[in-house]
Structure formats: C-alpha cells, structure tokens
Enzyme design. Structure first.
Site, PDB file in Angstrom:
ATOM      1  N   ASP A 170      -1.517   2.765   2.983  1.00 17.55           N
ATOM      2  CA  ASP A 170      -2.360   2.097   3.982  1.00 17.55           C
ATOM      3  C   ASP A 170      -2.648   0.672   3.541  1.00 17.55           C
ATOM      4  OD1 ASP A 170      -3.862   1.701   6.253  1.00 17.55           O
ATOM      5  OD2 ASP A 170      -5.645   2.716   5.499  1.00 17.55           O
ATOM      6  N   LEU A 171      -1.609  -0.141   3.458  1.00 20.17           N
ATOM      7  CA  LEU A 171      -1.761  -1.522   3.007  1.00 20.17           C
ATOM      8  C   LEU A 171      -2.395  -2.346   4.127  1.00 20.17           C
ATOM      9  CD1 LEU A 171      -1.214  -3.520   0.710  1.00 20.17           C
ATOM     10  CD2 LEU A 171       0.996  -4.014   1.786  1.00 20.17           C
TER      11      LEU A 171
END
Length: 249
Positions: A170-171
């Site tokens: 989940d950048l």
C-alpha cells in the site's frame, strides 16, 4: 544491538519479540488499557481496531491492531484465516521489518508481534518503535511543503526499497514519514520480497502517484504536477534504482 528473536507460546496464541529490546513482553503489552492505567498511553485512535502510542520500557512505541479494510471488513472485522504462525500478518511483518532494518533501510524498529487463535481464525497486533517528529508525506502536502526537492527524496526512498526487491502492498503518501534528517516507509502489512521486475515496480509507483493526485498534488493542473513533482521524483528514483522508469513518464 544484535536482534534476539524469541517466541513466547500461550494457550491461545504466541508473542514474537526482540529480547534485546525488552525480555518482559507479555499479553499486557498489547492492551491499551494496560498502558492507560500506568499513565503511559500517549494517544489512541480508532478504538480497539486502531493505533495507540505507548511509552514502554523499550521506549515510545506504536501499537497497531490489525483490522481489515474495504467491504470484507463488514464480515470479517479484525479476523484472518489461520494458515500458520509464520504466515500470520503480524509475524510476517515483524520479520520483514527486522530484516530490512538489518539492511539499513529506513523503517520502524520492531519490538513485538502477537497472534491470538479463535478457532479457524486469528487476530493480530504489532508493536514498533515510534519515529518522533515525523509528519506523513500527506500532511506535508496539505501544509504546502511538498516541492521538487522533497519529491526527489521520495523517489530516492522508493528506489532504495525496490533495488533490494521490497514490494510495499500500500505505497501511498500516508505511509511515508518525513523527518528533518531522513524519510521512512511504514506499514508493511502484506509486504514481501520479490524478484526484480519492472511490472511490480511500476505498479507500486503508480499507486503512489494516484495517492498524491487524490490528495490534491495536481490541484494546479496535471502538467504542473508532472514537471514540478512527478518528474523530479522519477529522476531520483531512477538514479537510486539504476534503471529507467520511462513507463511512468
């Protein structure tokens, strides 16, 4: 200080901890009320399924209870299907963070992880060292502090992780912390090591780009965003990684 990983088994689960930081970790450590009773609960958000800042014998830490997001949260809440201790969300993230820290990557230090069995399911918690005075990149953007120089530092940060095969699930701008001396990447739930490949690296960067645009980084227009923020970010990313990210230009 060398890492001293130990596992403490219990009747309904287990605790994985770094005995070099504290040999006294038990189930109480994962209960915000325990710290509140001792005047050591600094902050709590989101209730039981949120995050607490606690003052522990190992220093100021972040206690996070794993909870599902999206539509599945309505049915599963904080429960996950049991597929083994080593593959529990908390133990996997603990070990990935510890390995990355040993490589010198800027991530929070790990203190302890726990899972608790509930029949076919389990719940999980993680305690990491708190990084003080570190607003998120999203907060920097909201405060007008995201410029070309900071964008370059973000590109270099992501490149460091991609160079050694670290994929962040989940950048986004909420998972990048900015201090006066360095940037940190946090929340490696479901993160993993991968073989070098352009596909997942570009997809990771596209996720970050969507986050920045959603938060208003392109409010002055797409062309201005490209020139003042995204191109500087990609420039330093390529330098750090040693390869081209032309697929994102």
């Amino acid at each position: 200080m060398m890492r001293q990983e130990q596992v403490r088994e219990g009747a309904a689960g287990a605790i994985l901890f770094d005995a070099a930081l504290s040999p006294q970790v038990d189930d109480d450590w994962f209960a915000p009320d325990y710290w509140r009773a001792r005047g050591a609960l600094r902050m709590q958000t989101g209730g039981r399924g949120g995050v607490a800042i606690i003052e522990t014998p190992a220093g100021e830490c972040v206690l996070r209870h794993y909870r599902r997001g999206g539509l599945v949260a309505k049915w599963m809440g904080d429960r996950y299907l049991w597929i083994g201790a080593g593959r529990s969300r908390s133990f996997a993230e603990f070990r990935l963070l510890a390995d990355m820290a040993e490589q010198g990557l800027p991530v929070p230090g790990v203190v302890a992880a726990r899972y608790q069995r509930h029949g076919l399911f389990y719940t999980a918690d993680l305690i990491t060292r708190r990084i003080p005075n570190a607003p998120t990149l999203a907060e920097c953007l909201a405060a007008g502090r995201l410029d070309g120089e900071l964008a370059e530092l973000v590109g270099a940060l992501v490149g460091r992780f991609h160079r050694v095969g670290i994929w962040h699930a989940d950048l986004n701008a909420h998972n990048i912390l900015v201090t006066n001396s360095d940037l940190y990447l946090i929340d490696f739930d479901r993160g993993e090591r991968r073989q070098p490949a352009e596909g997942w690296r570009l997809a990771n960067l596209q996720r970050l780009r969507r986050s920045l645009v959603k938060l208003g980084a392109a409010a002055q227009g797409e062309a201005i965003f490209e020139e003042t923020l995204w191109k500087p970010l990609l420039y330093r990313y390529e330098l750090s990684l040693g390869t081209s990210a032309s697929g994102l230009l």
